[in-house]
Design an enzyme around this catalytic site. Structure first.
Site, mmCIF file in Angstrom:
data_model
loop_
_atom_site.group_PDB
_atom_site.id
_atom_site.type_symbol
_atom_site.label_atom_id
_atom_site.label_comp_id
_atom_site.label_asym_id
_atom_site.label_seq_id
_atom_site.Cartn_x
_atom_site.Cartn_y
_atom_site.Cartn_z
ATOM 1 N N ASN A 282 51.346 31.083 -19.430
ATOM 2 C CA ASN A 282 52.024 29.777 -19.476
ATOM 3 C C ASN A 282 51.140 28.602 -19.061
ATOM 4 O OD1 ASN A 282 52.088 30.550 -16.794
ATOM 5 N ND2 ASN A 282 54.128 29.729 -16.425
ATOM 6 N N SER B 92 54.745 37.922 -13.240
ATOM 7 C CA SER B 92 56.122 38.176 -12.813
ATOM 8 C C SER B 92 56.153 38.944 -11.493
ATOM 9 C CB SER B 92 56.851 38.954 -13.901
ATOM 10 O OG SER B 92 56.167 40.157 -14.130
ATOM 11 N N GLU C 60 50.758 35.333 -7.036
ATOM 12 C CA GLU C 60 51.604 34.172 -7.361
ATOM 13 C C GLU C 60 52.598 34.670 -8.397
ATOM 14 O OE1 GLU C 60 51.576 31.360 -5.943
ATOM 15 O OE2 GLU C 60 49.654 31.445 -4.907
ATOM 16 N N CYS D 110 56.357 28.383 -13.923
ATOM 17 C CA CYS D 110 56.783 29.071 -12.695
ATOM 18 C C CYS D 110 57.549 28.114 -11.802
ATOM 19 C CB CYS D 110 55.575 29.640 -11.969
ATOM 20 S SG CYS D 110 54.262 28.446 -11.768
HETATM 21 P P1 NAD Z 1 53.564 39.301 -16.535
HETATM 22 O O1 NAD Z 1 53.780 39.765 -15.135
HETATM 23 O O2 NAD Z 1 54.225 40.042 -17.625
HETATM 24 O O3 NAD Z 1 51.996 39.340 -16.867
HETATM 25 C C1 NAD Z 1 51.037 38.656 -16.105
HETATM 26 C C2 NAD Z 1 49.686 39.317 -16.322
HETATM 27 O O4 NAD Z 1 49.716 40.629 -15.759
HETATM 28 C C3 NAD Z 1 49.298 39.498 -17.782
HETATM 29 O O5 NAD Z 1 47.913 39.311 -17.924
HETATM 30 C C4 NAD Z 1 49.676 40.945 -18.037
HETATM 31 O O6 NAD Z 1 48.961 41.537 -19.101
HETATM 32 C C5 NAD Z 1 49.307 41.580 -16.720
HETATM 33 N N1 NAD Z 1 49.991 42.842 -16.429
HETATM 34 C C6 NAD Z 1 51.193 43.263 -16.917
HETATM 35 N N2 NAD Z 1 51.470 44.495 -16.406
HETATM 36 C C7 NAD Z 1 50.448 44.830 -15.589
HETATM 37 C C8 NAD Z 1 50.179 45.962 -14.766
HETATM 38 N N3 NAD Z 1 51.024 46.987 -14.691
HETATM 39 N N4 NAD Z 1 49.043 45.986 -14.034
HETATM 40 C C9 NAD Z 1 48.182 44.938 -14.078
HETATM 41 N N5 NAD Z 1 48.372 43.844 -14.857
HETATM 42 C C10 NAD Z 1 49.508 43.784 -15.592
HETATM 43 O O7 NAD Z 1 53.932 37.751 -16.555
HETATM 44 P P2 NAD Z 1 53.906 36.727 -17.789
HETATM 45 O O8 NAD Z 1 55.072 37.020 -18.674
HETATM 46 O O9 NAD Z 1 52.551 36.694 -18.417
HETATM 47 O O10 NAD Z 1 54.123 35.347 -17.036
HETATM 48 C C11 NAD Z 1 55.371 34.878 -16.663
HETATM 49 C C12 NAD Z 1 55.606 35.107 -15.177
HETATM 50 O O11 NAD Z 1 54.551 34.516 -14.428
HETATM 51 C C13 NAD Z 1 56.866 34.437 -14.676
HETATM 52 O O12 NAD Z 1 57.536 35.304 -13.795
HETATM 53 C C14 NAD Z 1 56.353 33.216 -13.932
HETATM 54 O O13 NAD Z 1 57.198 32.717 -12.934
HETATM 55 C C15 NAD Z 1 55.081 33.741 -13.372
HETATM 56 N N6 NAD Z 1 54.169 32.650 -13.022
HETATM 57 C C16 NAD Z 1 53.980 32.362 -11.705
HETATM 58 C C17 NAD Z 1 53.148 31.327 -11.317
HETATM 59 C C18 NAD Z 1 52.933 31.007 -9.876
HETATM 60 O O14 NAD Z 1 51.964 30.334 -9.555
HETATM 61 N N7 NAD Z 1 53.771 31.451 -8.963
HETATM 62 C C19 NAD Z 1 52.500 30.577 -12.307
HETATM 63 C C20 NAD Z 1 52.728 30.888 -13.648
HETATM 64 C C21 NAD Z 1 53.549 31.940 -13.992
#
Ligand code: NAD
Length: 493
Positions: A151, A228, A249, A283
């Protein structure tokens, strides 16, 4: 024909060992944007080996010199800001105004992190013994693993990688599958800025095939993850058991509190921007409004009217106010939550996919507002990550604060009020990492710490004066120049 891109490992652009690739698509139009390596554990091994090999020389490169490269990268990003913003809109959908902002965060972070190269302050303190010197300095940790979401595909890698590199670490970077192109640009820019081979390694692929092997890899000392909460907590469990430093995060369910004395017109503008900017996929997006019962109906009417009028479309079109969701799965998730919302509140705007004309080619959903939602309803509690807003009635500030703080998440919160007493009470009592007064829940600036409480984080903060914390160890150094054995706590007792 769509271009095929490569991983960057040890300064060389290479295919995944398996030869497999995955395709990247524009979520507004379905257009194919290029193919990327579908890497696996063997590619992670190669990237970690390259990062480990580059580490000794990079660690000993003076920090101001390391920082100069980051600064040069910032200059290159600035020169290419418009191209990068356009590429980002094509890749993940948010409108150009916002993708320009995302790239600008990369520029801001480059300059801020580069400044740390000439600060990176340690602490000197008197010793309890005579003729003895005492100080603490920051030391790099080694190879860091950076795992990012789609995002903020330029800003988030910048927040992590720039401080990590300035601090003297080398890195393996795994971007989200929905935004490989921005990560590719990021690595290309650092290559052009003169980063030595192996200092930054880029491995494309899935969470299961690349992310998990990174978390398990004994050669990676730190995992910096944004994504997430469920995935993050899994990483914390597995990586934590291996003794790694895990900086997380994660998700958010951010509330804007609107008290009865608020400027409703300002609050409406701010809520719309926070709830429907980036199509609700920030987020820090506002997905619940905790509104005083006396102004609930008036605010609901304003929000619904304005939400209905928002123009959906391709983010490259200047008339577009709300772009597509990132992929088809996200549309399904939003539609499922809207079905739940129909039982939990009153639909005041939106509530359906948008598929007329050219919108049919992309992943569009109408900005949706539910009113009269209970504080513990699912749509008021769970992260939806889409353009869905729930209005919850509260009777006073205390109730609003309690509802805010009962959330699983704690990233951002905001309050609209004209009363300075209640504003300060809210600043004190809202248990989120970021609090805004008379401003929406989005819009963090890079020179302040960024992160959240409870299910949003695990105590780390990115950016700001805390940017080096996830990527450095404190080393305490004592220099005894007395020429004799001096025993602290014993000889001076
Ligand atoms: P996601 O958790 O599906 O994926 C994030 C990253 O983790 C991706 O690169 C993904 O390929 C990787 N990943 C997925 N499964 C994994 C595993 N088992 N082991 C290691 N890596 C793995 O999240 P998303 O859909 O890409 O992003 C949306 C989420 O991110 C939302 O929950 C949002 O709130 C959060 N977010 C948080 C912040 C913050 O600063 N707090 C900022 C932006 C987004």
């Amino acid at each position: 024909m769509a271009e095929t891109h490569l991983n960057l490992i040890g300064g060389r652009w290479v295919k995944a060992r398996s030869g497999r690739t995955f395709a990247n698509h524009n979520p507004a139009t379905g257009e194919a944007l290029g193919d990327y390596p579908a890497s696996g554990p063997e590619d992670v091994d190669a990237a970690v080996a390259a990062a480990a090999k580059a580490y000794p020389a990079w660690r000993l490169t003076p920090a101001p010199k390391r920082a100069e490269i980051v600064f040069r990268a910032g200059e290159l990003i600035r020169a290419r800001k418009e191209d990068l913003a356009r590429a980002m809109t094509r890749e993940m959908g948010k409108i150009l105004v916002e993708t320009r902002g995302d790239v600008q965060e990369g520029i801001d972070m480059a300059y801020l992190a580069a400044g740390e190269g000439r600060r990176m302050y340690g602490v000197t303190t008197p010793s309890e013994m005579p003729n003895k010197w005492a100080m603490s300095v920051r030391a790099p940790i080694g190879v860091v693993g950076v795992i990012t979401p789609w995002n903020f595909p330029f800003a988030i890698p910048s927040w992590k990688l720039m401080p990590a590199l300035v601090a003297g670490n080398t890195a393996v970077f795994k971007p989200a599958g929905d935004t490989p192109e921005m990560a590719w640009h990021f690595a290309k820019i650092f290559e052009a800025a003169g980063l030595p081979a192996g200092v930054l390694n880029l491995v494309f692929g899935s969470g299961a095939q690349v992310g998990e092997p990174m978390v398990a890899h004994p050669g990676i000392a730190v995992i910096s993850f944004t994504g997430s909460t469920d995935v993050g907590l899994g990483i914390a469990g597995r990586g934590g058991a291996l003794g790694k430093r895990i900086s997380l995060e994660m998700g958010g369910k951010n509330a804007i509190i609107v008290l009865e004395d608020a400027d409703l017109s300002l609050a409406t503008d701010a809520i719309l921007w926070s709830a429907f900017g980036t199509t609700g996929q920030r987020c820090t997006a506002c997905s619940r409004v905790l509104v005083h019962e006396r102004v609930h109906d008036a605010l609901a009417q304003r929000l619904a009217e304005r939400a209905r009028r928002l123009t959906l479309g391709d983010g490259l079109d200047p008339a577009t106010e709300v772009g597509p969701l990132v992929n088809a799965k996200q549309v399904e998730t939003v539609a499922d939550y809207v079905a739940v919302g129909m039982q939990e509140g009153t639909l005041a705007a939106g509530g359906a996919r948008a598929a007329e004309g050219t919108l049919a080619r992309g992943h569009f959903f109408r900005p949706t507002v539910f009113t009269g939602v209970k504080a513990d309803a699912r749509i008021a509690v769970e992260e939806i990550f889409g353009p869905v807003l729930a209005l919850v009635k509260v009777t006073d500030l205390e109730e609003a604060v309690a509802v805010n703080n009962a959330s699983r998440y704690g990233l951002s919160s905001a309050i609209f009020t004209a009363d300075v007493h209640r504003a300060f009470a809210a600043m004190r009592d809202l248990e989120t990492g970021i609090v805004y007064v008379n401003h929406g829940t989005t819009g963090a600036e890079t020179h302040l710490p960024f992160g959240g409480t409870r299910g949003t984080g695990n105590g780390h903060r990115e950016a700001g004066h805390t940017m080096l914390d996830p990527f450095t160890e404190w080393k305490s150094i004592y220099v005894d120049f007395s020429g004799r054995l001096q025993r602290a706590q014993i000889d001076n007792a």
